[in-house]
Design a protein around this motif. Structure first.
Motif, mmCIF file in Angstrom:
data_model
loop_
_atom_site.group_PDB
_atom_site.id
_atom_site.type_symbol
_atom_site.label_atom_id
_atom_site.label_comp_id
_atom_site.label_asym_id
_atom_site.label_seq_id
_atom_site.Cartn_x
_atom_site.Cartn_y
_atom_site.Cartn_z
ATOM 1 N N SER A 2 -19.432 -33.177 -49.275
ATOM 2 C CA SER A 2 -18.269 -32.088 -49.422
ATOM 3 C C SER A 2 -18.046 -32.141 -47.601
ATOM 4 O O SER A 2 -19.028 -32.826 -46.894
ATOM 5 C CB SER A 2 -18.350 -30.358 -49.268
ATOM 6 O OG SER A 2 -19.418 -29.929 -48.493
ATOM 7 N N LEU A 3 -16.919 -31.971 -47.139
ATOM 8 C CA LEU A 3 -16.405 -32.071 -45.911
ATOM 9 C C LEU A 3 -16.654 -30.382 -44.813
ATOM 10 O O LEU A 3 -16.346 -29.200 -45.816
ATOM 11 C CB LEU A 3 -15.376 -32.718 -45.771
ATOM 12 C CG LEU A 3 -14.841 -34.409 -45.316
ATOM 13 C CD1 LEU A 3 -13.233 -34.246 -46.128
ATOM 14 C CD2 LEU A 3 -15.891 -34.760 -45.207
ATOM 15 N N ILE A 4 -17.261 -30.574 -43.987
ATOM 16 C CA ILE A 4 -17.095 -29.442 -43.052
ATOM 17 C C ILE A 4 -16.598 -29.701 -41.334
ATOM 18 O O ILE A 4 -16.021 -30.797 -41.260
ATOM 19 C CB ILE A 4 -18.985 -28.938 -42.763
ATOM 20 C CG1 ILE A 4 -19.573 -30.156 -42.747
ATOM 21 C CG2 ILE A 4 -19.180 -28.497 -44.780
ATOM 22 C CD1 ILE A 4 -20.675 -29.496 -41.156
ATOM 23 N N LYS A 5 -16.142 -29.213 -40.635
ATOM 24 C CA LYS A 5 -15.407 -28.941 -39.845
ATOM 25 C C LYS A 5 -16.634 -28.732 -38.574
ATOM 26 O O LYS A 5 -17.012 -27.482 -38.393
ATOM 27 C CB LYS A 5 -14.179 -27.601 -39.076
ATOM 28 C CG LYS A 5 -12.841 -28.115 -40.284
ATOM 29 C CD LYS A 5 -11.999 -27.213 -39.672
ATOM 30 C CE LYS A 5 -10.693 -27.411 -40.397
ATOM 31 N NZ LYS A 5 -9.251 -27.996 -39.589
ATOM 32 N N CYS A 6 -16.496 -29.325 -37.720
ATOM 33 C CA CYS A 6 -17.503 -29.234 -36.360
ATOM 34 C C CYS A 6 -17.269 -28.460 -35.425
ATOM 35 O O CYS A 6 -15.881 -27.869 -35.200
ATOM 36 C CB CYS A 6 -16.960 -30.457 -35.500
ATOM 37 S SG CYS A 6 -18.127 -31.184 -34.146
ATOM 38 N N GLN A 11 -13.161 -31.971 -35.668
ATOM 39 C CA GLN A 11 -12.423 -32.504 -36.759
ATOM 40 C C GLN A 11 -13.440 -32.656 -37.918
ATOM 41 O O GLN A 11 -14.819 -31.625 -38.471
ATOM 42 C CB GLN A 11 -13.258 -34.375 -36.207
ATOM 43 C CG GLN A 11 -12.778 -34.284 -34.722
ATOM 44 C CD GLN A 11 -10.980 -34.608 -35.235
ATOM 45 O OE1 GLN A 11 -11.004 -35.349 -36.626
ATOM 46 N NE2 GLN A 11 -10.172 -34.936 -34.839
ATOM 47 N N THR A 12 -13.270 -32.307 -39.250
ATOM 48 C CA THR A 12 -13.914 -32.879 -40.298
ATOM 49 C C THR A 12 -15.299 -33.762 -40.209
ATOM 50 O O THR A 12 -14.748 -35.104 -39.833
ATOM 51 C CB THR A 12 -12.732 -33.336 -41.659
ATOM 52 O OG1 THR A 12 -11.821 -33.963 -41.502
ATOM 53 C CG2 THR A 12 -12.232 -32.228 -42.075
ATOM 54 N N SER A 14 -18.523 -35.116 -42.857
ATOM 55 C CA SER A 14 -19.749 -34.829 -43.862
ATOM 56 C C SER A 14 -20.824 -33.601 -43.197
ATOM 57 O O SER A 14 -21.289 -33.182 -42.969
ATOM 58 C CB SER A 14 -20.289 -36.274 -44.310
ATOM 59 O OG SER A 14 -21.872 -35.833 -45.140
ATOM 60 N N ASP A 15 -20.787 -32.958 -44.912
ATOM 61 C CA ASP A 15 -22.007 -31.999 -44.631
ATOM 62 C C ASP A 15 -22.950 -32.881 -44.608
ATOM 63 O O ASP A 15 -24.537 -32.202 -44.189
ATOM 64 C CB ASP A 15 -21.716 -31.398 -45.471
ATOM 65 C CG ASP A 15 -22.144 -32.098 -47.573
ATOM 66 O OD1 ASP A 15 -22.339 -33.214 -47.166
ATOM 67 O OD2 ASP A 15 -22.612 -31.063 -48.271
ATOM 68 N N CYS A 20 -21.908 -35.252 -35.160
ATOM 69 C CA CYS A 20 -20.753 -35.562 -35.467
ATOM 70 C C CYS A 20 -20.255 -36.417 -35.103
ATOM 71 O O CYS A 20 -19.820 -36.795 -33.548
ATOM 72 C CB CYS A 20 -19.361 -34.561 -34.944
ATOM 73 S SG CYS A 20 -17.880 -34.271 -34.785
#
Length: 138
Positions: A2-6, A11-12, A14-15, A20
């Motif tokens: 899934s994608l997470i935010k820095c 920015q998006t 990857s988990d 980043c």
């Protein structure tokens, strides 16, 4: 995946990423955010108000009461609690804030388990004695 935010650039990412790719910030998983916050204190003097409680006296009293009140089954919990409680101040003095908080929480957890088992066992003993007495009078 899934994608997470820095946390820094927003920015998006990857988990699974460690840093980043946009700004180089170390990606911190949500379960480790508290540990990073504690480590930030190492860069400056640590206020004594943040020192975790050791529960050393609680552990010793639980061990003594388990021997005096014949609840020997609580003694292993008191010993484990004592071992963790004994580590808190040493870890704190060495600057291992995370370890001190973990040891404090562990000491409290094992102390609480032993305490509740002791209370519940005495309530069960009293209940059985009352049932035995009632059974004798009938």
């Amino acid at each position: 995946m899934s994608l997470i935010k820095c946390d820094i650039c927003g920015q998006t990412v990857s988990d699974k990423a460690i840093t980043c790719p946009h700004c180089g910030n170390v990606i911190v998983k949500s379960q480790y955010k508290d540990r990073v916050r504690y480590r930030d204190y190492i860069k400056s003097p640590i206020p004594e108000t943040l020192r975790p409680k050791s529960y050393l006296i609680h552990s010793v009293l639980l061990g003594l009461s388990s021997l005096i009140l014949f609840t020997i089954w609580c003694l292993p919990f008191a010993i484990v609690s004592f071992i963790y409680a004994n580590k808190v101040d040493r870890l704190w003095e060495n600057g291992d804030i995370d370890g001190a908080y973990y040891a404090s929480r562990s000491a409290y957890k094992w102390y609480s388990i032993g305490w509740w088992i002791g209370i519940l066992s005495w309530l069960l003993i009293i209940l059985l004695l009352l049932l035995f007495i009632v059974g004798l009078t009938d």
